[in-house]
Design a protein around this motif. Sequence first.
Motif, mmCIF file in Angstrom:
data_model
loop_
_atom_site.group_PDB
_atom_site.id
_atom_site.type_symbol
_atom_site.label_atom_id
_atom_site.label_comp_id
_atom_site.label_asym_id
_atom_site.label_seq_id
_atom_site.Cartn_x
_atom_site.Cartn_y
_atom_site.Cartn_z
ATOM 1 N N GLY A 165 16.656 -72.536 -12.345
ATOM 2 C CA GLY A 165 17.646 -73.579 -12.164
ATOM 3 C C GLY A 165 18.977 -73.189 -12.781
ATOM 4 O O GLY A 165 19.124 -72.098 -13.345
ATOM 5 N N PRO A 166 19.970 -74.065 -12.704
ATOM 6 C CA PRO A 166 21.293 -73.744 -13.241
ATOM 7 C C PRO A 166 21.298 -73.654 -14.763
ATOM 8 O O PRO A 166 20.442 -74.208 -15.450
ATOM 9 N N GLU A 167 22.269 -72.944 -15.275
ATOM 10 C CA GLU A 167 22.501 -72.916 -16.719
ATOM 11 C C GLU A 167 23.075 -74.271 -17.141
ATOM 12 O O GLU A 167 23.857 -74.878 -16.401
ATOM 13 N N PRO A 168 22.713 -74.760 -18.316
ATOM 14 C CA PRO A 168 23.152 -76.102 -18.735
ATOM 15 C C PRO A 168 24.646 -76.227 -18.979
ATOM 16 O O PRO A 168 25.168 -77.349 -19.003
ATOM 17 N N PHE A 169 25.343 -75.112 -19.150
ATOM 18 C CA PHE A 169 26.776 -75.181 -19.448
ATOM 19 C C PHE A 169 27.650 -74.983 -18.209
ATOM 20 O O PHE A 169 28.872 -74.877 -18.322
ATOM 21 N N THR A 170 27.032 -74.954 -17.035
ATOM 22 C CA THR A 170 27.786 -74.783 -15.803
ATOM 23 C C THR A 170 28.135 -76.132 -15.183
ATOM 24 O O THR A 170 27.514 -77.152 -15.490
ATOM 25 N N GLU A 171 29.127 -76.127 -14.293
ATOM 26 C CA GLU A 171 29.531 -77.353 -13.613
ATOM 27 C C GLU A 171 28.421 -77.881 -12.709
ATOM 28 O O GLU A 171 28.326 -79.082 -12.454
ATOM 29 N N GLU A 172 27.577 -76.983 -12.229
ATOM 30 C CA GLU A 172 26.489 -77.383 -11.334
ATOM 31 C C GLU A 172 25.511 -78.333 -12.013
ATOM 32 O O GLU A 172 24.888 -79.181 -11.359
ATOM 33 N N PHE A 173 25.371 -78.194 -13.336
ATOM 34 C CA PHE A 173 24.434 -79.032 -14.071
ATOM 35 C C PHE A 173 25.141 -80.280 -14.565
ATOM 36 O O PHE A 173 26.045 -80.220 -15.400
ATOM 37 N N ASN A 174 24.742 -81.425 -14.032
ATOM 38 C CA ASN A 174 25.326 -82.704 -14.442
ATOM 39 C C ASN A 174 24.349 -83.834 -14.134
ATOM 40 O O ASN A 174 23.255 -83.612 -13.601
ATOM 41 N N GLY A 175 24.743 -85.050 -14.476
ATOM 42 C CA GLY A 175 23.871 -86.190 -14.279
ATOM 43 C C GLY A 175 23.527 -86.460 -12.833
ATOM 44 O O GLY A 175 22.391 -86.843 -12.504
ATOM 45 N N ASP A 176 24.484 -86.287 -11.948
ATOM 46 C CA ASP A 176 24.215 -86.509 -10.523
ATOM 47 C C ASP A 176 23.177 -85.526 -10.010
ATOM 48 O O ASP A 176 22.285 -85.887 -9.223
ATOM 49 N N GLN A 229 23.388 -89.130 -16.614
ATOM 50 C CA GLN A 229 24.721 -88.663 -17.006
ATOM 51 C C GLN A 229 24.770 -88.431 -18.514
ATOM 52 O O GLN A 229 25.296 -87.417 -19.002
ATOM 53 N N VAL A 230 24.197 -89.372 -19.253
ATOM 54 C CA VAL A 230 24.158 -89.257 -20.715
ATOM 55 C C VAL A 230 23.243 -88.104 -21.127
ATOM 56 O O VAL A 230 23.572 -87.318 -22.020
ATOM 57 N N LEU A 231 22.082 -87.994 -20.478
ATOM 58 C CA LEU A 231 21.115 -86.957 -20.832
ATOM 59 C C LEU A 231 21.672 -85.562 -20.593
ATOM 60 O O LEU A 231 21.504 -84.665 -21.430
ATOM 61 N N ALA A 232 22.337 -85.359 -19.468
ATOM 62 C CA ALA A 232 22.919 -84.041 -19.184
ATOM 63 C C ALA A 232 23.918 -83.641 -20.258
ATOM 64 O O ALA A 232 23.948 -82.489 -20.713
ATOM 65 N N GLN A 233 24.729 -84.604 -20.669
ATOM 66 C CA GLN A 233 25.713 -84.324 -21.707
ATOM 67 C C GLN A 233 25.041 -83.976 -23.030
ATOM 68 O O GLN A 233 25.457 -83.045 -23.734
ATOM 69 N N HIS A 234 23.965 -84.706 -23.365
ATOM 70 C CA HIS A 234 23.292 -84.442 -24.627
ATOM 71 C C HIS A 234 22.509 -83.134 -24.605
ATOM 72 O O HIS A 234 22.384 -82.469 -25.642
ATOM 73 N N ILE A 235 21.983 -82.739 -23.456
ATOM 74 C CA ILE A 235 21.337 -81.431 -23.357
ATOM 75 C C ILE A 235 22.354 -80.339 -23.679
ATOM 76 O O ILE A 235 22.080 -79.413 -24.446
ATOM 77 N N ARG A 236 23.551 -80.455 -23.102
ATOM 78 C CA ARG A 236 24.600 -79.470 -23.394
ATOM 79 C C ARG A 236 24.976 -79.497 -24.874
ATOM 80 O O ARG A 236 25.162 -78.445 -25.496
ATOM 81 N N GLU A 237 25.110 -80.699 -25.430
ATOM 82 C CA GLU A 237 25.522 -80.820 -26.832
ATOM 83 C C GLU A 237 24.475 -80.240 -27.773
ATOM 84 O O GLU A 237 24.806 -79.504 -28.714
#
Length: 272
Positions: free
Chosen positions: A133-144, A199-207
Amino acid sequence: MPELPEVETVRRGIEPHVLGRKIVGVTVRDTRLRWPIPSNLAALLTGKKVTGTARRGKYLLLQLSGGDRLIIHLGMSGRLFVLKPGHALKKHDHVDIEFAGGVMLRYNDPRRFGAVLPWPASEATHVLIEGMGPEPFTEEFNGDYLFDLSRGRSAPVKNFIMDGSVVVGAGNIYAAESLFRSGIRPAKAAGKVTRAQYQVLAQHIREVLGEAIKQGGTTLKDFAGADGAPGYFQQKLFVYGREGEPCLVCKTPIKCAVIGQRSSFYCSVCQK
């Protein structure tokens, strides 16, 4: 097992020592890793120059002149050390890669679950890399992205985000911590998590992953960076490994449940 932050820490640790240097010798003492080392590894690498380093998920990549690459996987207990040639051997020192200028990378792996494999330029992809799957820091990875992919899935959301074909890097520790920060219980069905929650989860995975990289990874048992120094992200864990201890937010005892054959830690008050 070293996860994405630990591997990224190792990549950053070795890069200044190997970038731009030519490989002048390779010694393989034991080929019996999880993926056996090919007998011609020395012939394939010697004379090549390191043009860059990269990481794909938990795989470390040395980019070589001519477009070839070397894939290194640390398995469960593998380590890479930056040493001087001729450094005294220790048990489980399986591979040495010697560079011009008096630098050597040594791969040590007591359990031999890792890999040191060539990736020829003639091969567009590699069996160990394809399907990720995508890397978590890429634009492809997001809540949507997570919301759309999760529709109709009844598996626990923790298993969903730990699936490497969904996103790479959200290992057990980091999944638990990301779900806690997002207020989502790990056993909740992935298909029941809302778009806003994703949306929140994707952000927290990156953080969480970003903080772990900054702190040098998480030391639990076997991991140390290329210089042998341990990581320190364990000092910031809210739930992982804290069963019975008070939640750092609400003081409720942290619970542990087995989800997908993995221990899953959570707060029954903070996570719904």
